[in-house]
Design an enzyme around this catalytic site. Structure first.
Site, PDB file in Angstrom:
ATOM      1  N   TYR A 238      -9.719  -9.478   4.919  1.00 24.77           N
ATOM      2  CA  TYR A 238      -8.966 -10.858   4.515  1.00 24.77           C
ATOM      3  C   TYR A 238      -9.083 -11.979   5.249  1.00 24.77           C
ATOM      4  CZ  TYR A 238      -7.445  -7.793   0.418  1.00 24.77           C
ATOM      5  OH  TYR A 238      -7.238  -7.241  -0.638  1.00 24.77           O
TER       6      TYR A 238
ATOM      7  N   HIS B 172       0.762  -1.253   0.009  1.00 25.49           N
ATOM      8  CA  HIS B 172       0.103   0.091  -0.014  1.00 25.49           C
ATOM      9  C   HIS B 172       0.778   1.427   0.035  1.00 25.49           C
ATOM     10  CE1 HIS B 172      -3.740  -2.368   1.692  1.00 25.49           C
ATOM     11  NE2 HIS B 172      -3.161  -2.882   0.738  1.00 25.49           N
TER      12      HIS B 172
END
Length: 375
Positions: free
Chosen positions: A269, A145
Site C-alpha cells: 500500500y 484482518h
C-alpha cells in the site's frame, strides 16, 4: 491457467482479470431492508434466516419481517476497524428446535485482540448459553484482518479462516503481522480445521510438524473473507483479499501453503512495490486473480435450479467493486468463464439459500438482504 507446484513441475502464474463481462438474465429482489451493518447469514432448518450485525446484533429474517434476537453472554466484542461480530453457521445436524449456533467475532481491546469462535443455542427468541470454543493466538493490536468465515465439512468438522493481523508497519511480536502467515506457531494468516466443540480436528496435516499448532489446516493466507464447499465433491474454495490488487480465489487443500506474503499478485500500500513474487515453487497458485481488487467477500457454490447454466459455479461478493463475480468451471475443475453481476452496493456476503436461490447482504449502516432471480 494455474498449476500446482510439485517436484519437477514448474508452477505457472495466473493472468489477473480486471472486469469480466456482464452476466445477463437476472434481476434483484429486495427481501429485507434496515439490517444494521450485516456481515454473515445462516439459515435455520425451518427456512428462517439469521443475520449477524457487525456491532454485535443478531437478526431473524422471516419472509420480509425482521426481528431482533437477543445474544446473551458474548465475550468482550471488539468493533474498531474491521472487528465485530462476523460470520455465523448453524450446526448441520441440528434440524429441530434449539439448534447450536456458531459465530466468529473479534474480541479484546485495541491493544490486544484476536478472532474467537463461540457457540450458543437458539431457542426461537434468543441465543443463550454462549461459550468460547476457540481463541486464535497470538493476540494482536489494531483493527485489521480478522478473517473470518466458517464452513462445516461433510465429516462434521469445520474450517475457520483467520486473518494475518494487519498491514505494515503493524507488528505482532518480533515480526511484521503479515509474516505470521508463514509462521506455523501462529493461527494468524491460516485456515483452521476444528471439531464442532472447537478442538483440533483429528488428522490435521500440519499437526506433526515441529512447532506447528495442531489446528492448522492451511497457511499463507492474508485475509480470507469468503469460504464455500461443494456439498457433493467436498471441494473447498476461499476468496482472499490481496493488498493493492491481487485478490484471489484458491482451492483449499489441507497441508498446503498459499504463499502470502512470499507469493502474491498485489502491491504494498505504501511503497507500491510488489509484495513477494507471483510464483514461488512449492506454494499453491490461485485459480483466479482480480486486479484491481474486488474487495472479495462472501462466497457461494451454486447448485440451484433457477439458473441451470450457473450450476457448478462460484459466486464471490465484491465490496470495492459493488458486484458479484461468477466463476464457471469445466468438468476438470478448470476456470473457463467469468461474469459480473453489477449490484451497485458493497456486497458483504453471498450464500445459496435452502430454496436454491442466491442471496446477498449489502455492507451498509442499514443494509439489505437481496435475492437474485431470473429476469
Amino acid at each position: 491457467m494455474s498449476t500446482l507446484a510439485s517436484a519437477g513441475v514448474l508452477a505457472q502464474g495466473v493472468a489477473p482479470v480486471a472486469e469480466p463481462p456482464a452476466a445477463s438474465g437476472w434481476k434483484l429482489e429486495t427481501v429485507a431492508d434496515g439490517l444494521p451493518q450485516p456481515w454473515g447469514m445462516a439459515w435455520l432448518a425451518d427456512g428462517r434466516l439469521l443475520v449477524t450485525g457487525k456491532k454485535g446484533t443478531l437478526h431473524l429474517v422471516d419472509g420480509k419481517r425482521v426481528e431482533n434476537i437477543a445474544v446473551e453472554g458474548l465475550p468482550a466484542l471488539f468493533t474498531e476497524g474491521q472487528g465485530g461480530l462476523l460470520d455465523i453457521a448453524v450446526h448441520p445436524r441440528d434440524k429441530g428446535p434449539n439448534p447450536r449456533i456458531y459465530m466468529t467475532m473479534a474480541s479484546g481491546t485495541s491493544d490486544a485482540n484476536r478472532t474467537v469462535l463461540v457457540q450458543g443455542v437458539f431457542d426461537g427468541k434468543r441465543v443463550h448459553g454462549i461459550k468460547t470454543l476457540f481463541t486464535a493466538s497470538p493476540s494482536k493490536s489494531g483493527g485489521q484482518h480478522f478473517g473470518s468465515r466458517i464452513v462445516f465439512l461433510k465429516d462434521g468438522t469445520l474450517l475457520m479462516s483467520i486473518g494475518d493481523g494487519g498491514n505494515p508497519p503493524q507488528r505482532v511480536g518480533d515480526m511484521l503481522a503479515r509474516d505470521q502467515a508463514q509462521n506455523v506457531g501462529s493461527h494468524n494468516g491460516a485456515i483452521l480445521r476444528l471439531t464442532d466443540s472447537g478442538r483440533p480436528a483429528p488428522g490435521n496435516p500440519l499437526a506433526g510438524q515441529q512447532g506447528a499448532l495442531p489446528e492448522l489446516w492451511s497457511i499463507g493466507h492474508r485475509n480470507i473473507q469468503g469460504i464455500a464447499a461443494d456439498p457433493q465433491s467436498g471441494r473447498v474454495w476461499a476468496s482472499e483479499h490481496g493488498p493493492r490488487g491481487g485478490d484471489e480465489i484458491n482451492v483449499i487443500e489441507g497441508g498446503k501453503n498459499y504463499g502470502w506474503p512470499l507469493q502474491s499478485y498485489g502491491l504494498d500500500y505504501k511503497t507500491r512495490e510488489p509484495v513477494g513474487k507471483q510464483v514461488v515453487p512449492g506454494m499453491v497458485q490461485p485459480i483466479v486473480v482480480w486486479t484491481p481488487s474486488t474487495g472479495a467477500s462472501g462466497l457461494a457454490w451454486y447448485t440451484g435450479q433457477a439458473f441451470p447454466a450457473w450450476r457448478g459455479s462460484l459466486f464471490s461478493g465484491g465490496l470495492a467493486t459493488e458486484d458479484i463475480r461468477r466463476v464457471a468451471f469445466d468438468a476438470q475443475g478448470r476456470v473457463v468463464k467469468q461474469e459480473r453481476l453489477a449490484i451497485g452496493k458493497r456486497v458483504r456476503d453471498v450464500r445459496q439459500g435452502p430454496d436454491g436461490q442466491l442471496y446477498a447482504l449489502t455492507d451498509e449502516a442499514k443494509g439489505s438482504l437481496l435475492r437474485i432471480v431470473p429476469d
